[in-house]
Design a protein around this motif. Structure first.
Motif, PDB file in Angstrom:
ATOM      1  N   ASP A   5       0.854  -1.183   0.000  1.00  0.00           N
ATOM      2  CA  ASP A   5       0.000   0.000   0.000  1.00  0.00           C
ATOM      3  C   ASP A   5       0.896   1.242   0.000  1.00  0.00           C
ATOM      4  N   PRO A   6       0.786   2.108  -1.016  1.00  0.00           N
ATOM      5  CA  PRO A   6       1.636   3.312  -1.048  1.00  0.00           C
ATOM      6  C   PRO A   6       1.456   4.179   0.192  1.00  0.00           C
ATOM      7  N   ALA A   7       0.281   4.093   0.814  1.00  0.00           N
ATOM      8  CA  ALA A   7       0.037   4.924   1.995  1.00  0.00           C
ATOM      9  C   ALA A   7       0.854   4.469   3.203  1.00  0.00           C
ATOM     10  N   SER A   8       1.430   3.253   3.129  1.00  0.00           N
ATOM     11  CA  SER A   8       2.212   2.762   4.268  1.00  0.00           C
ATOM     12  C   SER A   8       3.533   3.518   4.406  1.00  0.00           C
ATOM     13  N   GLY A   9       4.004   4.133   3.332  1.00  0.00           N
ATOM     14  CA  GLY A   9       5.205   4.957   3.408  1.00  0.00           C
ATOM     15  C   GLY A   9       6.503   4.176   3.425  1.00  0.00           C
ATOM     16  N   LEU A  10       6.503   2.892   2.993  1.00  0.00           N
ATOM     17  CA  LEU A  10       7.732   2.091   2.982  1.00  0.00           C
ATOM     18  C   LEU A  10       8.571   2.427   1.762  1.00  0.00           C
ATOM     19  N   ASP A  11       9.881   2.379   1.929  1.00  0.00           N
ATOM     20  CA  ASP A  11      10.791   2.601   0.813  1.00  0.00           C
ATOM     21  C   ASP A  11      10.640   1.470  -0.199  1.00  0.00           C
TER      22      ASP A  11
END
Length: 256
Positions: A5-11
């Motif tokens: 999920d892009p909203a998770s903010g993981l690299d």
């Protein structure tokens, strides 16, 4: 809940890495150095220092982590933190015990050497005293050592032959106890002179154990330590009765 999920903010690099293991969701809890895990105050590290991470993976599908799961993971992380601190403490304690054991072993070796040296010194002293007593017992004079408190610390065998008191009976006794009030009164000025650091010599008469008078010559030699403080004095008493008898006969002859 969902690593993709892009909203998770993981690299992106982390997303690619966990994708190799088909990880869909991750729960990450830090393992921190806490105040409860620092038993030795003198060796504390800064609080909340990061030691590592406790991570749970969900691989078959994304997962919305529940509060109790998060709390359970936090408790596990806290227990791991305490266990790590105790292990570190145990290592430090083992080092301290090893160092203390080495110190005690060294102290024990030094003490053993000191005891051996003292025993050898005492044996040498006893041998020296025996040799001194053997030599002085063969001399026809009274030889003794008196400490600064005027107590006898050494006497040769002639004391028993002259006065009827053995060295063991005289040892540790005051001059007054051995010579009586009258005898002690006569020698007291010379004793004070010897204890002040002066050599004192005088003549006197004493009564032997047979009851006859002996004319004696007495010499007191001060015993000084390295600081020139008087520790006692040596006493030499010789019988000059024959010389005095000859002097009296000469005086009588001259008077006739």
């Amino acid at each position: 809940a969902d690593v993709h999920d892009p909203a998770s903010g993981l690299d992106d690099c982390l997303v690619e890495f966990v994708a190799q293991f088909e990880v869909k969701a991750k729960l990450i809890v830090p393992i921190l150095e806490t105040a409860n895990a620092q038993p030795i105050a003198s060796q504390r590290v800064p609080q909340n220092q990061l030691w590592g991470l406790l991570i749970a993976h969900q691989c078959d599908r994304p997962r919305q982590w529940a509060d109790f799961e998060l709390e359970l993971m936090q408790q596990l992380a806290d227990q791991i933190s305490i266990a790590l601190a105790q292990a570190e403490l145990l290592g430090r304690l083992e080092e301290m015990v090893e160092a203390r054991t080495a110190e005690l072993q060294e102290a024990n070796r030094n003490l053993t050497q000191e005891i051996n040296d003292r025993m050898q010194a005492e044996a040498a002293l006893r041998q020296s005293e025996e040799q001194l007593r053997l030599i002085t017992n063969g001399l026809p004079v009274l030889i003794s050592y008196v400490d600064h408190r005027q107590h006898y610390q050494f006497n040769n065998q002639a004391y028993e032959e002259w006065l009827g008191q053995s060295p063991a009976e005289i040892h540790g006794h005051h001059l007054r106890d051995v010579w009586g009030e009258v005898g002690y009164g006569g020698m007291q000025p010379y004793v004070r002179a010897a204890l002040s650091g002066e050599v004192a010599t005088y003549e006197n008469e004493i009564q032997s154990r047979e009851g006859r008078l002996r004319s004696i010559k007495v010499t007191y030699i001060p015993h000084l330590d390295k600081n020139h403080k008087v520790k006692g004095f040596f006493s030499l008493i010789s019988d000059i009765s024959d010389r005095k008898a000859i002097e009296r006969m000469k005086d009588e002859f001259i008077s006739v």
